[in-house]
Design a protein around this motif. Sequence first.
Motif, PDB file in Angstrom:
ATOM      1  N   TYR A 131     133.596 -33.150  59.397  1.00  0.00           N
ATOM      2  CA  TYR A 131     134.563 -32.069  59.584  1.00  0.00           C
ATOM      3  C   TYR A 131     135.687 -32.171  58.554  1.00  0.00           C
ATOM      4  O   TYR A 131     136.078 -31.173  57.937  1.00  0.00           O
ATOM      5  N   ARG A 132     136.204 -33.360  58.352  1.00  0.00           N
ATOM      6  CA  ARG A 132     137.301 -33.545  57.415  1.00  0.00           C
ATOM      7  C   ARG A 132     136.878 -33.262  55.978  1.00  0.00           C
ATOM      8  O   ARG A 132     137.688 -32.834  55.151  1.00  0.00           O
ATOM      9  N   ALA A 133     135.605 -33.530  55.680  1.00  0.00           N
ATOM     10  CA  ALA A 133     135.108 -33.308  54.318  1.00  0.00           C
ATOM     11  C   ALA A 133     134.812 -31.839  54.047  1.00  0.00           C
ATOM     12  O   ALA A 133     134.681 -31.433  52.885  1.00  0.00           O
ATOM     13  N   SER A 134     134.715 -31.046  55.112  1.00  0.00           N
ATOM     14  CA  SER A 134     134.407 -29.627  54.954  1.00  0.00           C
ATOM     15  C   SER A 134     135.685 -28.837  54.681  1.00  0.00           C
ATOM     16  O   SER A 134     136.802 -29.333  54.824  1.00  0.00           O
ATOM     17  N   SER A 135     135.495 -27.593  54.320  1.00  0.00           N
ATOM     18  CA  SER A 135     136.644 -26.709  54.087  1.00  0.00           C
ATOM     19  C   SER A 135     137.030 -25.946  55.346  1.00  0.00           C
ATOM     20  O   SER A 135     138.022 -25.209  55.354  1.00  0.00           O
ATOM     21  N   VAL A 136     136.249 -26.135  56.406  1.00  0.00           N
ATOM     22  CA  VAL A 136     136.492 -25.429  57.660  1.00  0.00           C
ATOM     23  C   VAL A 136     137.634 -26.080  58.422  1.00  0.00           C
ATOM     24  O   VAL A 136     137.721 -27.314  58.501  1.00  0.00           O
ATOM     25  N   ARG A 137     138.505 -25.250  58.999  1.00  0.00           N
ATOM     26  CA  ARG A 137     139.563 -25.766  59.854  1.00  0.00           C
ATOM     27  C   ARG A 137     139.572 -24.945  61.144  1.00  0.00           C
ATOM     28  O   ARG A 137     139.768 -23.730  61.118  1.00  0.00           O
ATOM     29  N   ASP A 138     139.322 -25.640  62.244  1.00  0.00           N
ATOM     30  CA  ASP A 138     139.183 -24.961  63.529  1.00  0.00           C
ATOM     31  C   ASP A 138     139.933 -25.771  64.588  1.00  0.00           C
ATOM     32  O   ASP A 138     139.639 -26.956  64.796  1.00  0.00           O
ATOM     33  N   LEU A 139     140.907 -25.136  65.232  1.00  0.00           N
ATOM     34  CA  LEU A 139     141.752 -25.840  66.194  1.00  0.00           C
ATOM     35  C   LEU A 139     140.940 -26.423  67.341  1.00  0.00           C
ATOM     36  O   LEU A 139     141.180 -27.560  67.757  1.00  0.00           O
ATOM     37  N   GLU A 140     139.986 -25.666  67.867  1.00  0.00           N
ATOM     38  CA  GLU A 140     139.191 -26.165  68.993  1.00  0.00           C
ATOM     39  C   GLU A 140     138.345 -27.372  68.588  1.00  0.00           C
ATOM     40  O   GLU A 140     138.211 -28.329  69.352  1.00  0.00           O
ATOM     41  N   ALA A 141     137.796 -27.347  67.382  1.00  0.00           N
ATOM     42  CA  ALA A 141     137.010 -28.481  66.896  1.00  0.00           C
ATOM     43  C   ALA A 141     137.885 -29.725  66.759  1.00  0.00           C
ATOM     44  O   ALA A 141     137.470 -30.839  67.116  1.00  0.00           O
ATOM     45  N   GLU A 142     139.099 -29.529  66.261  1.00  0.00           N
ATOM     46  CA  GLU A 142     140.016 -30.655  66.108  1.00  0.00           C
ATOM     47  C   GLU A 142     140.417 -31.223  67.464  1.00  0.00           C
ATOM     48  O   GLU A 142     140.504 -32.446  67.636  1.00  0.00           O
TER      49      GLU A 142
END
Length: 337
Positions: free
Chosen positions: A99-110
Motif C-alpha cells: 500500500y505504501r509503495a503504491s500511489s493509491v491513498r484511501d482512508l479506509e484502507a489506512e
Amino acid sequence: MTKKSLQAKKNHHYVWAHYLARWSDDGKNVWHTTQTGKIIRDSVRAIARENHFYRSTELTPNHVYIIKSLSSLSPKHLQVQHEAFLSKFLKVQKLRRAYRASSVRDLEAEQALFARECNMMEDLHSLHEGEARTVIDALASGDISILDQGENLENFVAFLGQQMSRTKSFKEKFSSTLPVFSKMGSDALQVHRLIEDCWWFISYMLGVGIGWSLYASRSSDTHCLLINNTKTGFITSDQPVINVHPDLKEGEVVPPTDDTCDFFFPLSPNAAYMINKSDMFSQGINLISEDIAEEMNTKIAKAARTHVVGVDRDAVALYRKHVGTRDAIVDSHLGQL
C-alpha cells in the motif's frame, strides 16, 4: 459508526479487567496502589494497561531470524504454531508495504491496516481469556472438577502461560538486562535490541511455551485449589502469576529449574490456584490458614511492578510497602555484574 474492522484497540491490558473485577464491590472499581505509592479506587480498565502495548511493528529479516532462532528451541509442534502466527503478521506487513509503495491513498484502507497492527496480538490474548473464562469462574467458586472436562485444563494453562509472559513487569525484566548484553559485545547488544523490538511477538511465543510445559507435566505436578476463608483475603497485582517455590531465596537472581516452580495465581479474595513441583499442598482442594494467606499476599506484593489490588483500602495498605521489592533486587544484582 466506524466499521468494527476499522476500529483500532489502543488500550491494551496486560492483566485481564474481568479477572481484576473479582476484587471489586461493584464490578467496576478496585482499590490499588499507584506508581507514586498512593492508594486509590479506580476502574479495573484504568490499571495494568498501556496504549499500544501489543501493537505489532515492522519486522526486518533480522527480527524474523531472531524469532525463528528462539522458536527452534521449542518442541516441533510449537515451532509449527509459531510459524503459523508469524506468517499472519508478515502477511499484514506485506500488505502495508504494498500500500505504501503504491500511489493509491484511501482512508479506509489506512484505518484497516492500522487496526490490524493494533488488534492482532490483543485479539490473540482476548482469545485465551475467552477460552479460560468458564474455567476461572468455576475455580473461583470452588469447583475444581471443571478441569476434568474436555479441553478446560489445556485452555487454562495456556492462559496462565500468557499471563506470566505478557505483563509489563515481565517485559521490563528483559529490558533491564541491556547493560549485561552490552558487556558481551556489539553482537550480543544487537541481539538484545532486536528481541526488544519484537517483544510483542516473542513474549507471546514464550507464553505458548510456558503453557505447553504446564500441560505436558500435568501428571507429575500437584494441581491444587486453595480456599481462603480467613479474615485475610488474597490480593492480586499487575504480575498475578508468580513462582513461590520454598527453595527459592528472595535475595537471589537465579533462573528457576524445572524442579523449583510452584506457580501461584490468586483467583479472588477467597480462592487461588497452584501448580506445584513441591509438596507444599496436596492435590485437589486445600483450606488454608491465615498465615499462608499473608505469606502469599506478601509474595504477590513483592513481585508487583506498580499495582497491588485488594477488596478495600486496608487490604492494599497492608502490602503497599512491599511493592517493587523484586524489581529492586534484580536491578541491584544487574548493577553488580
